[in-house]
Enzyme design. Sequence first.
Site, mmCIF file in Angstrom:
data_model
loop_
_atom_site.group_PDB
_atom_site.id
_atom_site.type_symbol
_atom_site.label_atom_id
_atom_site.label_comp_id
_atom_site.label_asym_id
_atom_site.label_seq_id
_atom_site.Cartn_x
_atom_site.Cartn_y
_atom_site.Cartn_z
ATOM 1 N N VAL B 176 -12.758 22.107 38.318
ATOM 2 C CA VAL B 176 -13.337 23.368 38.764
ATOM 3 C C VAL B 176 -12.207 24.383 38.930
ATOM 4 O O VAL B 176 -11.200 24.118 39.569
ATOM 5 C CB VAL B 176 -14.163 23.194 40.061
ATOM 6 C CG1 VAL B 176 -13.337 22.692 41.225
ATOM 7 C CG2 VAL B 176 -14.881 24.484 40.446
ATOM 8 N N LYS B 177 -12.399 25.510 38.283
ATOM 9 C CA LYS B 177 -11.357 26.547 38.239
ATOM 10 C C LYS B 177 -11.759 27.667 39.176
ATOM 11 O O LYS B 177 -12.860 28.214 39.064
ATOM 12 C CB LYS B 177 -11.254 27.068 36.803
ATOM 13 C CG LYS B 177 -10.225 28.159 36.568
ATOM 14 C CD LYS B 177 -10.403 28.732 35.141
ATOM 15 C CE LYS B 177 -9.539 29.980 34.963
ATOM 16 N NZ LYS B 177 -10.085 30.884 33.925
ATOM 17 N N VAL B 178 -10.853 27.999 40.119
ATOM 18 C CA VAL B 178 -11.169 29.043 41.098
ATOM 19 C C VAL B 178 -9.993 30.004 41.271
ATOM 20 O O VAL B 178 -8.851 29.676 40.964
ATOM 21 C CB VAL B 178 -11.502 28.438 42.489
ATOM 22 C CG1 VAL B 178 -12.822 27.680 42.461
ATOM 23 C CG2 VAL B 178 -10.371 27.540 42.996
#
Lengths: 271, 271, 271, 271, 271
Positions: B176-178
């Site tokens: 998950v890229k944040v």
Amino acid sequence: MADMTDSPLTRDGKSIVLAHDHGLEHGPTAFSAVPDRLNPEKVFEMATHDAVTAFAVQKGLAKQYYPSYEDSVNLLAKCNGSSSLRSGEPFSPQTWSVDHADDLGADAIGYTVYPGTNTEHEMFKDFYKVQEAAEDHDLPVAMWSYPRGQPIKEHRNPDAIAYATRIGLELGADFVKVKYPRSGAAMGHAVDAAGPCNVLLSGGSKSDDLTFLSMVETAIDAGASGLAVGRNVWQHEDPMSLLDALEKVVFEEQTAADALGREAIEHGSTA
Amino acid sequence: MADMTDSPLTRDGKSIVLAHDHGLEHGPTAFSAVPDRLNPEKVFEMATHDAVTAFAVQKGLAKQYYPSYEDSVNLLAKCNGSSSLRSGEPFSPQTWSVDHADDLGADAIGYTVYPGTNTEHEMFKDFYKVQEAAEDHDLPVAMWSYPRGQPIKEHRNPDAIAYATRIGLELGADFVKVKYPRSGAAMGHAVDAAGPCNVLLSGGSKSDDLTFLSMVETAIDAGASGLAVGRNVWQHEDPMSLLDALEKVVFEEQTAADALGREAIEHGSTA
Amino acid sequence: MADMTDSPLTRDGKSIVLAHDHGLEHGPTAFSAVPDRLNPEKVFEMATHDAVTAFAVQKGLAKQYYPSYEDSVNLLAKCNGSSSLRSGEPFSPQTWSVDHADDLGADAIGYTVYPGTNTEHEMFKDFYKVQEAAEDHDLPVAMWSYPRGQPIKEHRNPDAIAYATRIGLELGADFVKVKYPRSGAAMGHAVDAAGPCNVLLSGGSKSDDLTFLSMVETAIDAGASGLAVGRNVWQHEDPMSLLDALEKVVFEEQTAADALGREAIEHGSTA
Amino acid sequence: MADMTDSPLTRDGKSIVLAHDHGLEHGPTAFSAVPDRLNPEKVFEMATHDAVTAFAVQKGLAKQYYPSYEDSVNLLAKCNGSSSLRSGEPFSPQTWSVDHADDLGADAIGYTVYPGTNTEHEMFKDFYKVQEAAEDHDLPVAMWSYPRGQPIKEHRNPDAIAYATRIGLELGADFVKVKYPRSGAAMGHAVDAAGPCNVLLSGGSKSDDLTFLSMVETAIDAGASGLAVGRNVWQHEDPMSLLDALEKVVFEEQTAADALGREAIEHGSTA
Amino acid sequence: MADMTDSPLTRDGKSIVLAHDHGLEHGPTAFSAVPDRLNPEKVFEMATHDAVTAFAVQKGLAKQYYPSYEDSVNLLAKCNGSSSLRSGEPFSPQTWSVDHADDLGADAIGYTVYPGTNTEHEMFKDFYKVQEAAEDHDLPVAMWSYPRGQPIKEHRNPDAIAYATRIGLELGADFVKVKYPRSGAAMGHAVDAAGPCNVLLSGGSKSDDLTFLSMVETAIDAGASGLAVGRNVWQHEDPMSLLDALEKVVFEEQTAADALGREAIEHGSTA
């Protein structure tokens, strides 16, 4: 990198697509000055000119006439479209499946998207399915990429056109058709933005021959692979002579003036 | 618990994803300071750097260039996207099927969701189908998880980012890229919220090297598995040297200052 | 009449479902008082307690942890969900297919509907497809039935709750989970309205043990088959002891006070 | 070019389609002056008249009566429709699949589109699927092409009607049914715009015999392939005699006056 | 013409459908005067009365109880429905597939449409798919045809009801259920408009026995094939006696007064 050199849409890497979906997009009033061309057969005949690498029409014209022209014309199946009777933001729904286009002998698929509109996402989604179906049938895809919508102040501005060609590249089109961004430098930038995706100049509405051919010459010089031309040919009093001249500019690297046997005009005046 | 250690996106459990979907998301103006990088080949070359565990691009770039790079680059197929020409709440439609991405040799799937928007439910629904298709093809999935919409006052606030990583975990993403939530403590909390789902820091817009690398160092120290970096690399005057430094920070546990051969800066200043 | 006595969700016709989809529905702030429970493994451990007949989680938690717990925990696959980041009327999109839930070893399917909202019809339509897919896989279905929307003045009023359980029966759910309608008589009416569909009390937000267990006792006395409990367990300082007490109330017909070894409170005070 | 000469809808290239979908489109009040015709059998009997090349009805009438008439009547399956109870812009949803129409013995498919409305794109999309399904079953397609919507000031103006017939051609219809554009010259232009797609005059509301037949005569003279007639026949006191006269005008090239044994009227008065 | 004489819904061409979908459509408050009937078993028992030719319920009631009644009750599977908790224009989404209804032993399919609403087109589209699926399973279809929406001033006016029955015929229903149009003459007109499609009177809300049975008698005299009755039976203090009386009026051609052993009332008073 896909090699479109041998594509049915190109000859020596260059293309002249004759487009004739105006009956749907603009309606019969587009033919008022050339009433005999309301007969699609007349325009199919133009498509047999050597200069034309592909002929772009909707399903109905293809179904009615293409069987008689399949040996002499390459078919670019225009698989979506809308009428100008409708107001509001442009949206172009699918009108032809890739399967059926392939059955009829299509050599390539054409599809319009309007980036920047509120329904951009629907057209991107529709496009990806059409593009993948075309890939499954080994058919190249030409995207008509026309930025529109409230946030776009001026749809021919150079940044919008460069964005338009890049969208063609990013979404997997093999060809991307755009409006002329008003200068050769801007066209060159749009061509760079497209990478190996072939950029086709959209001919636009009818203008005088030298203005039109000079715009084409400038676009070709800037790296465009060719053009998709409609009204400038089939609304012309002598379509075959204009196609002769286009052939010289696109495939034989002549200047517009030479191709017409006239004096050159300044590029700055091609609006 | 799925073990991503052996995933093509990771090396020793760490990842540096080079992202290059900016041509679609931002348009060619993103390249104005580095015009040669408008040519995707230049950025594909950067992706061959040892530091890069995967390269994230849209279908078109993959189709045109990946066949020449499939031995040297792992492909993260970014399967949705939108242009910045459109205004209004963000929504990212699908642009690539998992089937076609797999056919082209994709090693992983990337997909953006915008939790908090009015169309969150459509993106969750689209995501679940893509995630399950990827699972059926044994491909890991990276979610770009970007809270947006009227109720979210500030999209980098720590609670929003921790919620963003948790959504990645809950909906079945492997990565998950944040965005950076402004402190290492907040990043640590976001990593905790994601459980075994690998958290990737989103590089964001271009900043100076030490600021950028210090943010990366802080994120790695806080438990992030790595980062997805775009503009900080391909807008850089010397991309390979920045990748050298990133490699040291992410894989060799060096400090940002050491990696750059400079003095450290205070974490507090990484905005 | 379907006999759920032997269902994996029930023991002697009674159920204690431990629900843990709060990471998606409420976000990590739900864990602020019990930060160690942000780690799903801690809550999976609670689900191994004898009292728990099934554990309700989203796809991601199941995918990451269930393989380690499949011998000790029954999985209730919660197949839709939404985040609290979004404002406006609630709508819960599908997040997991029944096929994939079944592949992962799900013992039952959970699905939320919000009768009374403007998109009630979409959720009813989504539910029927999920319910029939579950039937095709021989999986029982639990409906989270939560009346909402402008016309519903107060979503815990007895008529709304009885309507909610009846909707579970009418649409083919095997279990229907509802909020507590504020009295045992109202709960009894809701149970009657559900016919053979098992009614599960929704635990709701954290309250003190005796208040909570008295509400459960009242619901069980009124004919509820059990409860789905989340925050009252996993936000508890000693979850296992609360599960011990719940086991006594639900399966051994003890009073709440006896189960806790304390004095009873008045039912009237369970709000 | 598809040859419709041998189509079940034509005889010697000409067509008289008896249309009877008014029960759905207008409701029983359309029958108030001829109450016995509320019985569809009475109208099916009219369809056995030699003049009638096809009978256009909705699924229900076909299902109930066509099995008794399949030897004497060609069935044009009208596959979409709507009631006049609804207000707002017209939209005609699909009501019959091509598969089921074919199973019942349909000889052709009929489908309405309203170009110019806000949902033009939905009808174009629905139409293309129906048209291709019909093609797969070797069934010709007749498009009811009725421009509507805010931008269209007057739906019988000659340009709108010519656009309407052209849309039929472009989208792949074999027949296109349009309103009378108020003069023979305008009809001739609409016929030209349709190319090889057969143009059928839409009979419209009931008028006196000579006015009606003169309009038909003018349309046929202008190149129309025939007409689709409904109320002028089945609301007539003596439908069979009017069909006799229509046969003379359409198939035997008689004038309207001759066909009725009366004196001619001026074309200018056919409004 | 389809012969429904031998249909499971009819006996000697007449039908008494007992309808019991009120738990979904109206909620448990519909049972407040007869609380024991909240138990569906009580109403299933009523359906075993000889007078009842079919019992109409939603999926859940069928799933839970029909296996015990399949030898004594014909099942009319009501495949769409909505709750009264929602406000705004009525719309009834699908809740049961024809496949699953058939698996459970359904003898016929029931489906509601609301002609005249803004979503008429969605219900027409949903209906056609359900109707064709039913046809593929050899199951007759009953349409609940209820005109609604802003343009309809009064949903029991004779023209609206005749339009409602005609819509049933046109769209391929075998039975069409409508409200009473306030007089026998109006009912006769509605029956004529339906052709061979069987018209069923909708019983409506509870009224006194003689008023109700006189309305039924008038409808039968006017040509209705029978009725679908719900609340007048299952809200009755002695449902079996009312079914006895209904049997006499519908199947034995007795007057309402005779059937009840009372004096007749004036038709004019059946509102």
